[in-house]
Enzyme design. Structure first.
Site, short mmCIF file in Angstrom:
data_model
loop_
_atom_site.label_atom_id
_atom_site.label_comp_id
_atom_site.label_asym_id
_atom_site.label_seq_id
_atom_site.Cartn_x
_atom_site.Cartn_y
_atom_site.Cartn_z
N TYR A 170 72.60 20.49 97.89
CA TYR A 170 70.83 19.67 97.91
C TYR A 170 69.98 19.86 96.81
O TYR A 170 68.97 19.78 96.60
CB TYR A 170 70.44 20.60 99.39
N LYS A 211 68.08 18.52 93.99
CA LYS A 211 66.37 18.36 93.54
C LYS A 211 66.44 18.66 92.43
O LYS A 211 65.87 17.82 91.37
CB LYS A 211 66.01 19.45 94.26
N THR A 269 61.46 21.96 95.39
CA THR A 269 61.67 23.18 95.77
C THR A 269 61.98 24.14 95.04
O THR A 269 62.75 24.09 93.64
CB THR A 269 62.65 22.80 97.09
N ASP A 270 61.32 25.37 95.58
CA ASP A 270 61.89 26.58 94.41
C ASP A 270 63.64 27.04 94.72
O ASP A 270 64.40 27.04 94.39
CB ASP A 270 61.24 28.33 95.11
N GLU A 271 64.17 26.01 95.42
CA GLU A 271 65.75 26.21 95.37
C GLU A 271 66.47 25.59 93.97
O GLU A 271 67.44 26.11 94.01
CB GLU A 271 66.05 25.74 96.29
P1 NAD Z 1 62.47 16.68 106.42
O1 NAD Z 1 63.67 16.23 106.06
O2 NAD Z 1 61.63 16.82 107.96
O3 NAD Z 1 61.65 14.66 105.57
C1 NAD Z 1 62.24 13.82 104.99
C2 NAD Z 1 62.14 12.56 105.29
O4 NAD Z 1 62.56 11.42 104.16
C3 NAD Z 1 61.70 11.93 106.12
O5 NAD Z 1 61.06 11.45 107.45
C4 NAD Z 1 63.31 10.69 106.00
O6 NAD Z 1 63.34 9.77 107.00
C5 NAD Z 1 62.39 10.28 104.83
N1 NAD Z 1 63.41 9.13 104.05
C6 NAD Z 1 64.97 10.47 104.09
N2 NAD Z 1 65.86 9.40 102.64
C7 NAD Z 1 64.70 8.21 102.69
C8 NAD Z 1 64.65 7.40 101.68
N3 NAD Z 1 66.12 7.37 101.41
N4 NAD Z 1 63.77 6.95 101.36
C9 NAD Z 1 62.83 6.96 102.67
N5 NAD Z 1 62.60 8.09 102.96
C10 NAD Z 1 63.83 8.62 103.05
O7 NAD Z 1 61.66 17.08 105.15
P2 NAD Z 1 60.67 18.23 104.49
O8 NAD Z 1 61.12 19.74 104.87
O9 NAD Z 1 59.73 17.95 105.04
O10 NAD Z 1 60.72 17.78 102.99
C11 NAD Z 1 59.88 17.56 102.58
C12 NAD Z 1 59.95 17.34 100.79
O11 NAD Z 1 59.95 18.58 100.86
C13 NAD Z 1 61.67 17.21 100.42
O12 NAD Z 1 61.77 16.25 99.32
C14 NAD Z 1 61.78 18.30 100.25
O13 NAD Z 1 63.01 18.67 98.93
C15 NAD Z 1 60.45 19.53 100.06
N6 NAD Z 1 60.56 21.02 100.21
C16 NAD Z 1 60.91 20.93 101.98
C17 NAD Z 1 60.76 22.60 101.71
C18 NAD Z 1 60.51 22.85 103.02
O14 NAD Z 1 60.67 24.09 103.60
N7 NAD Z 1 60.51 22.10 104.17
C19 NAD Z 1 60.26 23.71 100.58
C20 NAD Z 1 59.74 22.72 99.61
C21 NAD Z 1 60.18 21.34 98.84
P1 TYD Z 2 66.35 26.58 106.42
O1 TYD Z 2 65.85 26.62 107.57
O2 TYD Z 2 67.46 25.96 106.77
O3 TYD Z 2 65.94 26.27 104.85
P2 TYD Z 2 67.37 26.97 103.76
O4 TYD Z 2 68.22 27.08 103.73
O5 TYD Z 2 66.18 25.38 102.72
O6 TYD Z 2 65.56 27.93 103.08
O7 TYD Z 2 67.08 28.21 106.68
C1 TYD Z 2 66.60 29.33 106.59
C2 TYD Z 2 67.20 30.85 106.30
O8 TYD Z 2 67.12 30.78 107.77
C3 TYD Z 2 68.33 30.42 105.88
O9 TYD Z 2 68.56 31.43 105.14
C4 TYD Z 2 69.20 30.55 106.39
C5 TYD Z 2 69.10 30.92 107.45
N1 TYD Z 2 69.32 30.57 109.01
C6 TYD Z 2 69.80 30.59 110.20
O10 TYD Z 2 70.09 31.93 110.23
N2 TYD Z 2 70.81 30.72 111.41
C7 TYD Z 2 69.68 28.97 111.03
O11 TYD Z 2 70.94 28.18 112.65
C8 TYD Z 2 69.75 28.28 110.21
C9 TYD Z 2 69.10 26.58 110.99
C10 TYD Z 2 68.83 28.26 109.51
#
Ligand code: NAD
Ligand code: TYD
Length: 339
Positions: A153, A157, A125-127
């Site tokens: 988090y 990562k 992630t970019d985080e």
């Molecule tokens: P999500 O929370 O929707 O899904 C995570 C999945 O992993 C779930 O299905 C969960 O059951 C499974 N999981 C959790 N712990 C596990 C374990 N110990 N063993 C096996 N499976 C397990 O997450 P997401 O938003 O789909 O993110 C997926 C990946 O992408 C993550 O690694 C996250 O860090 C990365 N990512 C997410 C975003 C975003 O905007 N959502 C952006 C950049 C990177």
């Molecule tokens: P989020 O979807 O949790 O992603 P991330 O924190 O990983 O970027 O949140 C996106 C942005 O929205 C973040 O700046 C936090 C804000 N946010 C709210 O303002 N209200 C909310 O209820 C949530 C879940 C997030």
């Protein structure tokens, strides 16, 4: 090829399984997921019967279970999406983030070493780069930006990324890492900003905006992320990191107002609540490396992507209503009840 996809019952991993099973009928996609609160078999229902898809319930931190799967499935490629992914949860309960995101990654890497692999891809992630100030719109995260994390988090990562890089260097494991900006699209769990706001607006419930709503995120449609990962595992260079993002920066307030406008709901639903501790101000990716080296560019503009997303939530009410009426209701009360 046999491709293991961990975390495939989650948001991005699920979209990736849909994308890969459709695009590569000759490959077999083996999805490993623990099915935590964030994993949902309904997300995989449309592909469960496909001959090139298999689901195995397992925890990536369970060494015996993962080794057994590698022995039986002999994967060529592993794409590790599995993670605890919600910043707010990491603030209230960091431990499970360390177990899954760090120990889980190390187990997957060890399995790749033990059984051999053509490519291990870590979905990061970019985080991991921390945040950028709001008054410096000229600054972007590049692959050279130092790791500088803010939340449990992002720290977990980043730790995983460092392990992947150590295994690549020390054991010559063919690894790649991608660091993507915020995704949005179908099957996004309704604890995250965009689906939470869509669900609340549709239920005429308050929309909780943290702080002043001025934090900036760089939004990418989930399918564009899937396309980028597919390119990296096939054409990317082992040992390299690739940033993924589409120069689509929006303040949270802009995003929330867009959702309300599209749904024809009043901005009076917006409620400003206590800010997230340590809240990152701005994320912004410089995606020029993946563009130059692999020819990737995002295909879905935000206006189109957000409309597709909202339409999906309107057409698939059952998917998210089942979630918000279940155990998740307790989380919502705990997280927002006294905010
Ligand atoms: P999500 O929370 O929707 O899904 C995570 C999945 O992993 C779930 O299905 C969960 O059951 C499974 N999981 C959790 N712990 C596990 C374990 N110990 N063993 C096996 N499976 C397990 O997450 P997401 O938003 O789909 O993110 C997926 C990946 O992408 C993550 O690694 C996250 O860090 C990365 N990512 C997410 C975003 C975003 O905007 N959502 C952006 C950049 C990177
Ligand atoms: P989020 O979807 O949790 O992603 P991330 O924190 O990983 O970027 O949140 C996106 C942005 O929205 C973040 O700046 C936090 C804000 N946010 C709210 O303002 N209200 C909310 O209820 C949530 C879940 C997030």
């Amino acid at each position: 090829m046999n491709i293991i996809v961990t975390g495939g019952a989650g948001f991005i991993g699920g979209n990736f399984c849909h994308y890969m099973t459709g695009k590569y009928p000759e490959d077999t996609i083996i999805c490993i997921d623990k099915l935590t609160y964030a994993g949902n078999m309904e997300t995989l229902a449309p592909i469960m019967e496909k001959p090139n898809f298999r689901f195995i319930r397992a925890d990536i931190a369970d060494r015996d279970a993962i080794y057994k799967i590698f022995e039986e499935e002999a994967p060529d490629i592993v794409v590790n999406f599995a993670a605890e992914s919600h910043v707010d949860r990491s603030i209230t309960d960091p431990e499970v983030f360390l177990r899954t995101n760090i120990i889980g990654t190390s187990v997957m890497l060890d399995a790749c070493r033990k059984y051999g692999i053509k490519r291990y891809h870590q979905v990061s992630t970019d985080e991991v780069y921390g945040d950028l100030p709001l008054d410096r719109p000229d600054l972007f995260f590049t692959e050279e930006t130092p790791i500088h994390t803010s939340s449990p988090y992002s720290a977990s990562k980043a730790s995983a990324d460092l392990l992947v890089q150590a295994y690549a260097r020390t054991y010559k494991l063919p690894c790649t890492i991608s660091r993507c900006s915020n995704n949005y699209g179908p099957y996004h769990f309704p604890e995250k900003l965009i689906p939470l706001m869509i669900a609340n607006a549709l239920n005429d419930k308050e929309l909780p905006v943290y702080g002043k709503g001025e934090n900036v995120r760089d939004w990418l449609y989930v399918e564009d992320h899937c396309i980028a990962i597919d390119l990296i595992i096939r054409k990317g260079t082992p040992g390299e990191v690739y940033n993924i993002g589409g120069h689509n920066e929006k303040t949270n307030l802009e995003v929330v107002k867009t959702v309300l406008a599209q749904l024809g709901k009043s901005e009076d639903l917006i409620t400003y609540v206590t800010d997230r501790p340590g809240h990152d101000m701005r994320y912004a990716i410089d995606p020029s490396k993946i563009h130059k080296e692999l020819g990737w560019l995002p295909a879905t503009p935000f206006e189109q992507g957000i409309k597709k997303t909202i339409d999906w939530y309107l057409e698939n009410r059952e998917w998210w209503e089942n979630i918000i009426s279940g155990e998740y209701a307790n989380y919502y009360e705990k997280m927002y009840g006294n905010r």
